[in-house]
Scaffold this motif. Sequence first.
Motif, PDB file in Angstrom:
ATOM      1  N   HIS A 109      78.754-113.669 203.577  1.00 11.12           N
ATOM      2  CA  HIS A 109      78.464-114.630 204.339  1.00 11.12           C
ATOM      3  C   HIS A 109      78.442-114.511 205.786  1.00 11.12           C
ATOM      4  CE1 HIS A 109      77.971-117.964 201.737  1.00 11.12           C
ATOM      5  NE2 HIS A 109      79.777-117.742 201.072  1.00 11.12           N
ATOM      6  N   ALA A 110      78.713-113.129 206.277  1.00 12.68           N
ATOM      7  CA  ALA A 110      78.634-112.725 207.786  1.00 12.68           C
ATOM      8  C   ALA A 110      76.755-111.906 207.641  1.00 12.68           C
ATOM      9  CB  ALA A 110      80.249-112.283 207.869  1.00 12.68           C
ATOM     10  N   GLY A 111      77.377-111.575 206.276  1.00  6.51           N
ATOM     11  CA  GLY A 111      75.308-110.886 206.491  1.00  6.51           C
ATOM     12  C   GLY A 111      75.754-109.100 206.218  1.00  6.51           C
ATOM     13  N   TYR A 112      77.014-109.220 206.350  1.00  2.00           N
ATOM     14  CA  TYR A 112      78.114-107.637 205.945  1.00  2.00           C
ATOM     15  C   TYR A 112      76.542-107.030 204.890  1.00  2.00           C
ATOM     16  CZ  TYR A 112      80.626-103.652 204.898  1.00  2.00           C
ATOM     17  OH  TYR A 112      81.551-101.981 204.872  1.00  2.00           O
ATOM     18  N   SER A 113      76.703-105.392 204.943  1.00  2.00           N
ATOM     19  CA  SER A 113      75.939-104.432 203.826  1.00  2.00           C
ATOM     20  C   SER A 113      76.342-103.865 203.381  1.00  2.00           C
ATOM     21  CB  SER A 113      75.134-103.558 204.769  1.00  2.00           C
ATOM     22  OG  SER A 113      73.936-103.164 204.164  1.00  2.00           O
ATOM     23  N   PHE A 114      77.277-104.222 202.342  1.00  2.00           N
ATOM     24  CA  PHE A 114      77.635-103.215 201.162  1.00  2.00           C
ATOM     25  C   PHE A 114      77.425-101.967 200.502  1.00  2.00           C
ATOM     26  CE2 PHE A 114      79.557-108.249 200.823  1.00  2.00           C
ATOM     27  CZ  PHE A 114      81.064-107.865 200.759  1.00  2.00           C
ATOM     28  N   THR A 115      78.058-101.188 200.769  1.00  2.00           N
ATOM     29  CA  THR A 115      77.805 -99.714 200.436  1.00  2.00           C
ATOM     30  C   THR A 115      77.749-100.388 198.610  1.00  2.00           C
ATOM     31  OG1 THR A 115      78.727 -98.803 201.809  1.00  2.00           O
ATOM     32  CG2 THR A 115      78.345 -97.503 199.866  1.00  2.00           C
ATOM     33  N   HIS A 116      78.564-101.132 198.498  1.00  2.00           N
ATOM     34  CA  HIS A 116      78.466-101.352 196.886  1.00  2.00           C
ATOM     35  C   HIS A 116      78.156-103.389 196.617  1.00  2.00           C
ATOM     36  CE1 HIS A 116      80.297 -97.821 196.652  1.00  2.00           C
ATOM     37  NE2 HIS A 116      79.897 -97.307 195.439  1.00  2.00           N
ATOM     38  N   GLN A 117      77.393-103.255 196.422  1.00  2.00           N
ATOM     39  CA  GLN A 117      76.949-105.123 196.570  1.00  2.00           C
ATOM     40  C   GLN A 117      77.417-105.570 195.310  1.00  2.00           C
ATOM     41  OE1 GLN A 117      75.361-107.174 197.892  1.00  2.00           O
ATOM     42  NE2 GLN A 117      74.262-105.825 199.332  1.00  2.00           N
ATOM     43  N   PRO A 118      78.045-106.623 195.453  1.00  2.00           N
ATOM     44  CA  PRO A 118      79.293-107.213 194.706  1.00  2.00           C
ATOM     45  C   PRO A 118      77.923-108.289 193.810  1.00  2.00           C
ATOM     46  CG  PRO A 118      79.328-109.091 196.861  1.00  2.00           C
ATOM     47  CD  PRO A 118      78.532-106.726 197.464  1.00  2.00           C
TER      48      PRO A 118
END
Length: 432
Positions: free
Chosen positions: A257-266
Amino acid sequence: MAKPYYRQLEEEKVFKDPVHRYIHVRDELIWELIGTKEFQRLRRIRQLGTTYVTFHGAEHTRFNHSLGVYEITRRILEVFEGRPNWEEDERLLALAAALLHDVGHGPFSHSFEKVFDTDHEEWTREIIMGDTEIHQVLARVSPEFPKAVADVIEKTYSNKLVTSIISSQIDADRMDYLQRDAYYTGVSYGHFDMERILRVMRPMEDQVVIKQSGMHAVEDYIMSRYQMYWQVYFHPVTRSAEVILSQIFKRVKALYHAGYSFTHQPVHFLSFFHGKGSLRDYLRLDEAITLYYFQVWQEEEDRILRDLCVRFLNRRLFKYVEFDPNQRMNDWPKLQELFREAELDPDYYLVIDSSSDLPYDFYRPGEEEERVPIHLILPNGKIRELSRESEVVEAISGKKRTDHKLYFPHDCLSDEGEHRRSKQQIRELLNP
């Protein structure tokens, strides 16, 4: 509901079982339900969540347990056959509800439910009533049959006797999980004389009752349940793993929700972050998928998520101290402040966890979660509530025990590195 009819198998199927020796299946309905993909998914959901980090044998699944509840129910119905108050037309309904009562559980169910605000009982109804293989099998009995099964599990079915077999203070569900969980955890607390209890069960108009001669076996059952809750289910090490697991889910949701860019998207959790998880999305989730994400999130840039996943997977758990929030809430703001000074986010590294259990209760009108008590049938035919006859049960009736613990990463509070003064003050406050 129309009279249900379903064929018998030409040859009985059996499952070898370490608790009940054999689980017998003669009804084609039960055999087909076991073969559905929704029921097979339960092989990938542990019965005891994170308990395996404490008791290494606790690797059994909801699949094992569901078969066990079905088997105990089948044996109860053998005792009921031909007795007054029992309608044989309800037999298939009781067996199907027993088998499917836990089909809605998700991965590490209670932690997942808390963070994503879901309810496994609601998912159970969705699975039974939705576009699933289970629904298709049930609907072949009669169009009304799936709803009847869901109603039994939800405890809204008109015949309360059927419901009480699967959900009451002495039911097939509890009798299986106490013995099964004791077996797989290697403890002796959960053992009781189930054979005796089954022999003395009798169907009454709206619930199962116990012959007075079986009272001591029921006392043993209730004490076994009490011991299992405090020695196994509420074990503080298991609760520590549960706390970290919840914090992982909480952190992932917050990062998304904070807009973090995941290396591995959940990707498997995205719809649940928005509170819009569909039945299809839910059925794709199991513990294999969840542990995969924990594995890859050990490499995420976010320090908190990375650390929590490393801790969970490698059993580097939080320590704990006794901490009654009613008595020590004056310490709480100071602890949070000191954790921030030590660069430990208290939202993730300082957690109060409370556990409580009520081993047995009698009927208390108007109270939340009114409990139907266990009744004894006396030799003269009169019905009497258990605690009126048993001094052992009377001693614990209505007595709710609660335990509070504060969990934190003790390994981060050493004198080494920065923020030594804050860490020292934390140690003094917690006095672990």
